[in-house]
Design an enzyme around this catalytic site. Structure first.
Site, PDB file in Angstrom:
ATOM      1  N   ASP A 194      -5.722  28.390  40.412  1.00 25.14           N
ATOM      2  CA  ASP A 194      -5.827  29.688  39.743  1.00 25.14           C
ATOM      3  C   ASP A 194      -6.305  30.743  40.823  1.00 25.14           C
ATOM      4  O   ASP A 194      -7.061  31.476  40.486  1.00 25.14           O
ATOM      5  CB  ASP A 194      -6.661  29.473  38.548  1.00 25.14           C
ATOM      6  CG  ASP A 194      -6.522  30.663  37.719  1.00 25.14           C
ATOM      7  OD1 ASP A 194      -5.346  31.515  37.732  1.00 25.14           O
ATOM      8  OD2 ASP A 194      -7.472  30.914  36.972  1.00 25.14           O
TER       9      ASP A 194
ATOM     10  N   VAL B  15     -18.645  34.834  31.090  1.00 21.94           N
ATOM     11  CA  VAL B  15     -19.338  34.820  32.142  1.00 21.94           C
ATOM     12  C   VAL B  15     -20.714  35.451  32.016  1.00 21.94           C
ATOM     13  O   VAL B  15     -20.679  36.619  31.604  1.00 21.94           O
ATOM     14  CB  VAL B  15     -18.497  35.143  33.244  1.00 21.94           C
ATOM     15  CG1 VAL B  15     -19.426  34.638  34.495  1.00 21.94           C
ATOM     16  CG2 VAL B  15     -17.138  34.397  33.441  1.00 21.94           C
TER      17      VAL B  15
END
Lengths: 196, 1180
Positions: free
Chosen positions: B217, B107
């Site tokens: 998730d 990320v």
């Protein structure tokens, strides 16, 4: 796309300019051929039976055909044009391999590991550059043989078409191709084995 | 190189010896070399080393080319010039620094590269291995849904795609914050604070669920808390993009490949089993998150902490009650957890009871047993926080009871036995008491004891009753629960219905845009793409059928061939002289070599009669017109002559150089062969012997043709000339061409008077005798081919755009343009009867076109008597006739709509000298028997539609008529003028009423009740008038400028208006509400027409276009640019759209459902037998 607005005449002119040594012309041409190629490739893929090997060079040639008015450009014939296209193909591939080899060593932070694919690509670049060097050496003493290899390897032409392009008999092409192949094979495998 | 620098001279020696040595066998080679090199050792070594690798070298370049010059690589390489600069950029974002890295990728913090105020974003960049076309497709599909999630607690998904090297990425709102668990631990939040925070998380998840997005998730790491204490959810829906269907990829497999986006510790049992996920899975994951916030532990105690053990625990093990877990430490988990997480603020007593129940209800193994929604989950926490009884607690008894019963049937039975024995004990005590009285011994004691026993029995009875009422109460609660569940199901149902309606509307929009693409593909001649787009909407079982007029219209356009033959690059097509069989020559690849396949087929059944294969990549075909022979030129394979009587080879001519083209004389006696060198050779077609050489062309010979009298041969070459040769002398008799373009195909007309050639970008015709140019037309550049019809009247050509054009050889005007091939057409041939045209193309098909059908995109009707000035046209309600009007001429005409022939002219109006703006109005009675016309001469006439005779003239109008309409029962005729609407009673031939309309009437119609007249005019208002009284019943303010036209849909449901302000509008007649405002035309709308099914509106405008609109979405469907403009009308069957303008009546026809079905069923089978009836019906 802005590139598609170029007329056939303009493309033709660009191609001529490139032939005359203007490298900037190539930069403008490439996205055009690419766009055409995407269309054609998709088209062929759909029509093709599975497992049917596709010849890139045939595709590229078709792409050029669609782009330019080859019969009105002063090239003697279709085969002559494809000779030019083969040279162009060689130039593009070799430039790219060279650029990639020089440019991307480690430093690029975006890279998540590319693993095997990357090393494979590197090997291909290496092979391509080696072939290009060998061809240059061959051209030193046998220009025509070098052209035969170029037309067949980068231009994807058949023996007949190559013969047509060079205005010689197919038999001559086949004969010269054989020795050229042997010579290149020896040169390239020699380099790999580190003999030289 | 061995032996130093090579020079050209030395190399020639090497070459000479190498070539010669190849002719010598291995045994003799050494001796040969020794001799040939004559002691030059270096030379010998050089040649030897080359010979040594010769074997291995064979084919190595081909293999290398296949490896190094692959298509996808070339494509990437060709576009690679742009790659380098984008290294630090993804899309329009510049990467700043890496924030996190995990199994899936990294990320990055990034900012918009083109943004002045530097909006920061987070980019999730996946590993290269994750990239697949499928994943990207999924992403595109999901992106729209996710972009619609707009909630303060959900980090927005901004963008996404794939990088140049194919890695997928997601661009998200960048959130600065810390994971939920760490935040709680750091600030040592109290139980209540944790629960409050958790409820905010629930609110965000619930919002997403309402938008039909499941997170899949959820875990503390995906829930960040900002400095302001606001939780923000990350990665919504991304799990679905990465892994849409767990059933296709088991958790084990996908975890091993590192592709699985789910975090096992938070996965629900159904998730670990790879079953279908619902919102209940998110409830479970939230339950785990809550459990951790409460206890600092995950819900299960594991020994080895392996993945397998965890999955087993999730599916089988009951979680420890949080109140107990909080007092324990999980030895196995201590190391795995971040120490700071384990900061259980909650004392055991706080958790006992309600909180235990709430957490455990969320964590139930069965999805149905959990909270039915995240909202309910959150609501229960609120009830706990406010001291109200919780669903979980109440639910615990029935849940546990049911579970208990299921598990322990035997134990339950034992309990019942104990109860029975207790009752028996009561009776025993009573009997004992009676014995005591009778004995009078310790009577009192006994009695007292007995009474005590009685009391205690009574006690027990009361206890039993109390517990029964408790059971009743619990049943009541259970029922309330069921009702609640029912309500929730009803809500879910309504949600689903809403979603379904929404989906249908979305799909309609998608359909609309695909139709637009198909139309565009048609205009770009990309027929293959067009078919693909249309085929997508062939109806599937249980799927809505979106197809309407536009689909059938486009389908007809791209399915006009009678037969498609597939298999190769068709270089040659030819009919046998009797027309019964068709020969095709196609180049295909077989085992890596090019093969020319010569196939004879029956031209009716299309059965293969014979086929031959030759190893060559070149082919040309020519047929002898009067003999049974066909000649095939095959490049280096030479020439073959076949007979059409048995499809066998009659003659083989080999040993020639590259044969580029062939021709055969009409009598079949002589063959002309053209070569790559430009040479032309005449050969005897019986023996193959050379007759003579025609030398002159300097370059590649492209085309050859014999004249009918066999005296002259025409040839074309890359040297850009067309030459005529005297066949008897072999002398060149004429050179026809000077301009710089290569003739690609040449032919003689049947009378030999004219030579026609198609060159690179022109079509040319010369007088054979004089060489004078007769015609020259420019055509699209490429490698055009031509074919001349046997009668010589029609020339077919095709160029680089795969459009077959038919030319009239008298006028050299284009007669028709046939689209259908997807790529360059290489060959054309007429059938001997001239009815069919065969075309072979690089698109791997040969197609047969039936020329007796209308090959044009549209049907155009022309008036031979008064060619110009069409202003209006409409179908009669029975569909049999078309009525046209020419305003300027004051002329109306009746046409047969089937044959397209004009039947009658209705002459009865004259244009007054002082009127410039003249319009002839038309109306047809609903029974199709009467036609009304009204003109600027203030006359209205009624005509008999069968005979074309004038029945009556109404001459009492004070003003020109501006609109006409029959009532549905044909009782009334309404006539609009600039000041009024006048209604005639047709039964009594009198004026029924005149309604003053000061703002004028431009359009009028009757409602089907026959009692109401609707008018529209300059004031932009739709007026409803009561016929009996002439009073205005109501009005609709259209908000549009002057209204010019108006029409009603079936059963008066909708009204469509067209205005001066370029808009059309659809109105709900009942409510007066505007349903759609249709914007798209660039000039005044002069006519509107509903399709009979009411799903489409056609509009025509002074911008010279006709547009088609979808009435479910209000979207523009298609624009017809040619032939439209003055009016538009749907045929009563909805299969044709009619417009009038200028010199033509234009009809856009659509295919019938039957044609589509027949084609779909037949696949590639021949269609003539099945479809002809239908086709003929519609061929005008």
């Amino acid at each position: 796309m802005a590139t598609e607005s170029l007329s056939i005449a303009e493309v033709t002119q660009l191609l001529r300019a490139w032939g005359a040594g203007d490298r900037a012309a190539l930069e403008r041409l490439v996205p055009l051929v690419d766009a055409e190629l995407r269309g054609l490739a998709g088209h062929y893929m759909r029509g093709q039976a599975p497992g049917h090997a596709l010849q890139t060079t045939a595709l590229v040639n078709e792409a050029w055909l669609k782009l330019i008015d080859w019969q009105n450009t002063g090239w003697q014939n279709r085969a002559h044009f494809f000779g030019i296209a083969a040279q162009l193909m060689r130039q593009i591939l070799v430039d790219e391999a060279r650029r990639r080899r020089a440019g991307k060593h480690g430093g690029n932070a975006v890279r998540v590991s590319m693993g095997a694919a990357e090393s494979l690509a590197k090997r291909k670049d290496h092979e391509l550059l080696a072939l290009d060097d060998a061809l240059k050496a061959l051209a030193e003493f046998d220009e025509r043989r070098c052209r035969i290899v170029e037309l067949r390897f980068f231009g994807g032409l058949s023996v007949d078409e190559t013969a047509e392009a060079l205005q010689v008999s197919p038999r001559t092409v086949a004969r010269e191709w054989r020795l050229a192949q042997a010579w290149l094979y020896r040169e390239l495998s020699g380099k790999e084995d580190g003999e030289k | 190189m061995n032996g130093g620098k090579m020079d050209n001279g030395r190399w020639r020696e090497v070459e000479r010896i190498f070539d010669a040595a190849l002719e010598v066998d291995d045994a003799g080679r050494a001796a040969f070399l020794a001799g040939a090199c004559a002691g030059d050792e270096a030379l010998r070594r050089e040649v030897e080393s080359l010979l040594a690798v010769d074997n291995k070298a064979q084919g190595f370049l081909d293999a290398a080319a296949a490896r190094l010059v692959r298509p996808e690589q070339a494509r990437v390489l060709l576009s690679a010039t742009t790659v380098a600069e984008s290294a630090q950029r993804i899309g329009s974002y510049r990467l700043i620094r890496e924030i996190a890295r995990g199994g899936m990728g990294a990320v990055w913090l990034a900012e918009r590269a083109d943004d002045q105020f530097h909006q920061q974003v987070a980019i999730k960049l996946l590993k290269a291995e994750a990239a697949s076309e499928e994943l990207l497709n999924r992403f595109r599909h999901e992106r729209q849904v996710l972009a619609g999630l707009n909630h303060p607690q959900i980090a927005r998904l901004l963008d996404g795609g794939a990088t140049e090297d194919g890695r997928p990425y997601f661009v998200m709102e960048y959130i600065e914050g810390e994971p939920l668990d760490e935040y709680c631990a750091r600030l040592q939040l109290s139980l209540n604070e944790r629960l409050q925070l958790f409820r905010q998380v629930c609110a965000a998840v619930h919002y997403a669920h309402q938008n039909l997005v499941i997170h899949r998730d959820l875990k503390p790491g995906n829930i960040l808390v900002t400095a302001e204490g606001e939780p923000k959810l990350l990665d919504f829906g991304i799990a679905k993009v990465l892994q849409p269907d767990l059933t296709q990829d088991s958790i084990m497999g996908s975890t091993l490949t590192g592709m699985h986006p789910m975090t096992p510790a938070y996965a629900s049992p159904e998730q670990t089993r790879g079953e279908k996920l619902t919102t209940a899975s998110d409830v479970y994951s939230l339950g785990v998150v809550l459990y951790e916030l409460l206890t600092g532990h995950t819900p299960y105690q594991l020994k080895d902490n392996t993945f397998g053990e965890l999955v087993k625990a999730i599916c089988e093990q009951e979680p420890i009650k949080p109140s107990i877990a909080v007092t324990q430490s999980h030895p196995s988990h201590d190391e795995a957890q971040t120490p700071s997480i384990r900061n259980p603020q909650s004392a055991p007593r706080n958790l006992k009871g309600d909180v235990d129940s709430i957490a455990l209800m969320a964590l139930r193994k069965e999805p149905n047993a959990r909270y039915s929604s995240v909202e309910q989950f959150s609501e229960d926490i609120r009830r706990y926080l406010e001291g109200l009884p919780t669903i979980a607690r109440k639910g615990t008894f029935s849940y546990r009871a049911a579970k208990y019963l299921r598990r322990n049937r035997i134990q339950v039975a034992a309990t019942v036995l104990i109860l029975l024995s207790l009752l028996a004990g009561i009776f025993a005590t009573l009997r004992q008491a009676r014995i005591a009285v009778a004995a009078q011994h310790h009577a009192e004691t006994q009695r007292q004891r007995a009474e005590a026993a009685l009391l205690s029995a009574e006690d027990r009875r009361q206890q039993a009753e109390a517990s029964r009422s408790e059971a009743d109460q619990q049943r009541g609660e259970a029922e309330a629960q069921r009702e609640l569940a029912n309500e929730q199901r009803a809500f879910a149902d309504s949600q689903r219905q809403r979603a379904e309606t929404q989906e249908l509307s979305n799909r309609q929009l998608l359909y609309t845009s695909r139709i637009g693409l198909a139309h565009q593909a048609w205009e770009n001649s990309n027929i293959e793409r067009m078919r693909e787009l249309l085929d997508f909407y062939l109806p599937q079982a249980n799927e809505p059928d979106f197809r309407r007029f536009e689909w059938y219209y486009l389908w007809r356009l791209c399915h006009r061939e009678e037969k498609t033959i597939t298999g190769g690059d068709f270089r040659g097509v030819a009919y046998s002289p009797d027309g019964k069989s068709l020969l095709t020559l196609a180049i295909t690849r077989s085992n890596g070599a090019n093969v020319a396949e010569v196939v004879f087929r029956d031209a009716t059944s299309w059965q293969v009669l014979s086929s031959q294969r030759y190893t060559t990549s070149h082919g040309a075909v020519a047929v002898s017109r009067n003999a049974d022979k066909v000649v095939v030129g095959l490049g280096l394979e030479g020439i073959r002559v076949f007979s059409f009587s048995d499809y066998k080879e009659r003659l083989q001519i080999r040993g020639l150089t590259f044969v580029s083209n062939v021709a055969i004389s009409p009598s079949g006696k002589m063959i002309a062969a053209g070569f790559g060198s430009g040479k032309v050779q005449l050969l005897d077609a019986e023996t193959g012997k050379e007759i003579r050489i025609l030398a002159g062309h300097q370059q590649y010979l492209t085309t050859l043709a014999f004249s009918s009298d066999e005296q002259t041969l025409a040839s074309g070459s890359f040297d850009e000339t067309v030459r005529l040769w005297d066949v008897r002398t072999g002398k060149e008799s004429r050179s026809l061409k000077q301009s710089r373009s290569v003739p690609n195909s040449v032919t003689f007309t049947p009378d030999d008077k004219t030579v026609i050639a198609v060159c690179n970008s022109e079509l040319k015709a010369w007088e054979t005798a004089t060489g004078k140019e007769i015609a020259s037309r420019s055509i699209a550049p490429g490698r055009p081919v031509l074919a001349l019809s046997p009668d010589g009247k029609t020339l077919a050509t095709v160029d680089v755009q795969p459009v077959i054009r038919l030319w009239d050889t008298q006028t050299w005007a284009e007669k028709a343009a046939i689209k259908g091939h997807g790529n360059v057409v290489r060959s054309l041939a007429f059938s001997p009867d001239g009815m069919h045209l065969a075309s072979g193309s690089l698109d791997q098909t040969a197609r047969i076109w039936n020329l007796s059908r209308n090959m044009n995109d549209v049907i155009k009707l022309t008036d031979p008597d008064t060619p110009s000035g069409f202003s209006k046209a409409l179908f009669t309600p029975d569909g049999q006739k078309i009525i046209s009007a020419k305003s300027r001429a004051g002329l109306a005409s009746i046409w047969d709509s089937i044959s397209g022939r004009k039947l009658f002219d209705l002459r009865g109006h004259t244009k007054p000298a002082n009127v410039s703006n003249f319009s002839l109005e038309l109306a047809v009675s609903s029974d199709s028997r009467f036609i009304a016309t009204g003109g600027a001469d203030s006359l209205v006439k009624i005509w008999d539609a069968e005979t074309g005779r004038e029945i009556i003239m109404l001459s009492d109008l004070p003003d020109r008529s501006t609109a006409l309409a029959f009532s549905l029962d044909n009782h009334f005729l309404a006539v609009g003028t600039d000041q009024a609407a006048r209604i005639y009673d047709l039964a009594q031939w009198r004026v029924a009423i005149t309604i003053p309309v000061p703002q004028g009437v431009n359009a009028l119609c009757f409602l089907s009740d026959g009692k109401t007249l609707v008018t529209a005019g300059r004031d932009g208002i739709i007026h409803f008038w009561k016929i009996a009284t002439g009073l205005e019943l109501r009005r609709i303010q259209s908000g549009q400028d002057q209204l010019f036209t108006m029409t009603l849909s079936a059963r008066d449901q909708y009204l469509a208006t067209g205005s001066l302000d370029n808009t059309a509008a659809i109105w709900d007649v009942q409510t007066g509400n505007r349903v759609w405002l249709l914007k798209g035309h660039s000039s005044k709308i002069n006519r509107v027409s509903f399709s009979p099914d009411g799903n489409r509106l056609a509009t025509s405008s002074n911008d010279y276009t006709v547009k088609l609109w979808d009435l479910t979405t209000g979207q523009e469907m298609l624009t017809f640019k040619e032939g439209g403009g003055c009016s538009v009308h749907f045929s009563p069957d909805g299969r044709q759209l009619l417009s009038a303008c200028g010199n033509n009546l234009t009809i856009w026809p659509a295919a019938t459902e039957r044609e589509v079905q027949v084609r779909a069923k037949a696949g590639n089978r021949h269609l003539r037998a099945n479809v002809t009836a239908d086709e003929e019906e519609r061929a005008h």
